[in-house]
Design a protein around this motif. Sequence first.
Motif, PDB file in Angstrom:
ATOM      1  N   ILE A   1      -1.938   2.242  -2.076  1.00 15.91           N
ATOM      2  CA  ILE A   1      -2.532   3.454  -1.505  1.00 15.91           C
ATOM      3  C   ILE A   1      -1.550   4.127  -0.549  1.00 15.91           C
ATOM      4  CG2 ILE A   1      -4.373   4.311  -0.001  1.00 15.91           C
ATOM      5  CD1 ILE A   1      -6.155   2.073  -1.190  1.00 15.91           C
ATOM      6  N   LEU A   2      -0.834   3.307   0.258  1.00 15.64           N
ATOM      7  CA  LEU A   2       0.137   3.858   1.202  1.00 15.64           C
ATOM      8  C   LEU A   2       1.303   4.523   0.482  1.00 15.64           C
ATOM      9  CD1 LEU A   2       0.217   1.026   3.907  1.00 15.64           C
ATOM     10  CD2 LEU A   2      -0.879   3.272   4.061  1.00 15.64           C
ATOM     11  N   ARG A   3       1.543   4.124  -0.773  1.00 15.20           N
ATOM     12  CA  ARG A   3       2.591   4.760  -1.567  1.00 15.20           C
ATOM     13  C   ARG A   3       2.110   6.051  -2.229  1.00 15.20           C
ATOM     14  NH1 ARG A   3       4.533  -0.055  -5.205  1.00 15.20           N
ATOM     15  NH2 ARG A   3       5.439  -1.434  -3.645  1.00 15.20           N
ATOM     16  N   GLY A   4       0.835   6.372  -2.072  1.00 10.00           N
ATOM     17  CA  GLY A   4       0.310   7.602  -2.641  1.00 10.00           C
ATOM     18  C   GLY A   4      -0.494   7.421  -3.902  1.00 10.00           C
TER      19      GLY A   4
ATOM     20  N   SER B   1       9.250  -6.663   0.769  1.00  9.82           N
ATOM     21  CA  SER B   1       7.959  -7.003   1.363  1.00  9.82           C
ATOM     22  C   SER B   1       8.111  -8.124   2.384  1.00  9.82           C
ATOM     23  CB  SER B   1       6.959  -7.401   0.285  1.00  9.82           C
ATOM     24  OG  SER B   1       7.445  -8.488  -0.469  1.00  9.82           O
TER      25      SER B   1
ATOM     26  N   LYS C   1      -6.997   5.821  -4.753  1.00 10.49           N
ATOM     27  CA  LYS C   1      -7.718   4.598  -4.420  1.00 10.49           C
ATOM     28  C   LYS C   1      -8.254   3.888  -5.667  1.00 10.49           C
ATOM     29  CE  LYS C   1     -10.106   4.389  -0.650  1.00 10.49           C
ATOM     30  NZ  LYS C   1     -11.165   4.532   0.396  1.00 10.49           N
TER      31      LYS C   1
ATOM     32  N   ASN D   1      -8.156  -4.439   0.646  1.00  7.94           N
ATOM     33  CA  ASN D   1      -7.043  -5.006   1.411  1.00  7.94           C
ATOM     34  C   ASN D   1      -5.818  -5.168   0.533  1.00  7.94           C
ATOM     35  OD1 ASN D   1      -7.180  -6.063   4.349  1.00  7.94           O
ATOM     36  ND2 ASN D   1      -9.260  -6.436   3.585  1.00  7.94           N
TER      37      ASN D   1
ATOM     38  N   ARG E   1      -1.106  -9.031  -1.734  1.00  7.64           N
ATOM     39  CA  ARG E   1      -0.799  -7.744  -1.092  1.00  7.64           C
ATOM     40  C   ARG E   1       0.707  -7.612  -0.855  1.00  7.64           C
ATOM     41  NH1 ARG E   1      -3.348  -6.950   4.676  1.00  7.64           N
ATOM     42  NH2 ARG E   1      -1.799  -8.579   5.071  1.00  7.64           N
TER      43      ARG E   1
ATOM     44  N   GLY F   1      10.699  -0.651   3.817  1.00 10.01           N
ATOM     45  CA  GLY F   1       9.930  -0.328   2.617  1.00 10.01           C
ATOM     46  C   GLY F   1      10.562  -0.791   1.327  1.00 10.01           C
TER      47      GLY F   1
ATOM     48  N   LEU G   1      -3.985  -1.933  -0.573  1.00  8.25           N
ATOM     49  CA  LEU G   1      -3.491  -1.065   0.503  1.00  8.25           C
ATOM     50  C   LEU G   1      -2.033  -0.636   0.321  1.00  8.25           C
ATOM     51  CD1 LEU G   1      -4.329   0.325   3.099  1.00  8.25           C
ATOM     52  CD2 LEU G   1      -3.656  -1.731   4.358  1.00  8.25           C
ATOM     53  N   PRO G   2      -1.091  -1.521  -0.054  1.00  6.91           N
ATOM     54  CA  PRO G   2       0.290  -1.055  -0.233  1.00  6.91           C
ATOM     55  C   PRO G   2       0.424   0.042  -1.277  1.00  6.91           C
ATOM     56  CG  PRO G   2       0.202  -3.454  -0.209  1.00  6.91           C
ATOM     57  CD  PRO G   2      -1.206  -2.969  -0.293  1.00  6.91           C
TER      58      PRO G   2
ATOM     59  N   PHE H   1       3.480  -4.869  -2.606  1.00  9.62           N
ATOM     60  CA  PHE H   1       4.356  -4.000  -1.804  1.00  9.62           C
ATOM     61  C   PHE H   1       5.734  -3.929  -2.429  1.00  9.62           C
ATOM     62  CE2 PHE H   1       7.414  -3.202   1.562  1.00  9.62           C
ATOM     63  CZ  PHE H   1       6.864  -2.097   2.197  1.00  9.62           C
TER      64      PHE H   1
END
Length: 245
Positions: free
Chosen positions: A98-101, A75, A104, A92, A143, A72, A95-96, A147
């Motif tokens: 969103i995965l970090r919190g 990238s 959206k 798409n 993307r 993490g 997404l990175p 990240f």
Amino acid sequence: MEKLEVRSVSKSFDGRPVLKDISITLRQGELVSLLGVSGGGKTTLFNIISGLLTPDEGRVYLEGQDITGQPGRISYMLQKDLLLPYRTVADNVALPLILRGVGKKEAREQAAAHFGEFGLEGTESLYPAQLSGGMRQRAALLRTYLFSQDVALLDEPFSALDTLTKSAVHRWYLEVMERIRLSTLFITHDIDEAILLSDRIYLLTGRPGSVTEEIVIAEPKPRGGDFNLTPEFLAYKRRILAALG
């Protein structure tokens, strides 16, 4: 201080050595290539740098901080773009975040701010199947950038592109790198590609893989036009071919 440093890394699987005493560096804004034959351990090395694997020996440092075995932090983009077919390009790319919190809506807004500089204007609501191969790679690279905005590991990202598309994406990627001050470590089996794109090339040879030579490409970038027909280019290529056997 080096942006990224791999120091004396070795790795074995089931008692079989794959990497032996690998030491490489990456400076701010550089594109450095790892070049070698298949099975030489390049992808294993990337998995170690990205924190997905832990080396048997050696350490990985990002701006002087030990990040060995910590996923993490850097990238990593694989050969395939891995865009989700059921999500729009905007989703798409976001997404990175969103995965970090990140929420959206906010993630989409942050990602949208970069669509222009990555040449993706007007694609936000499209799906991956509606994009050309070159545009899919641009989306995947954006993307990857979102990240981690410091260092990108690219594992043969352009190998599936046709020659003309690849040439255009090469020029575009070097322009983006310079504009956003991105540092890139790059795996390729394509000698021409390595010479055209790299500031430095590490030759990874043998089994277990080890760094046998570091080649500095002195000519300024971008190296377009007829550079691949010049004596300088051919001298680099002959040197690499001789070293790789």
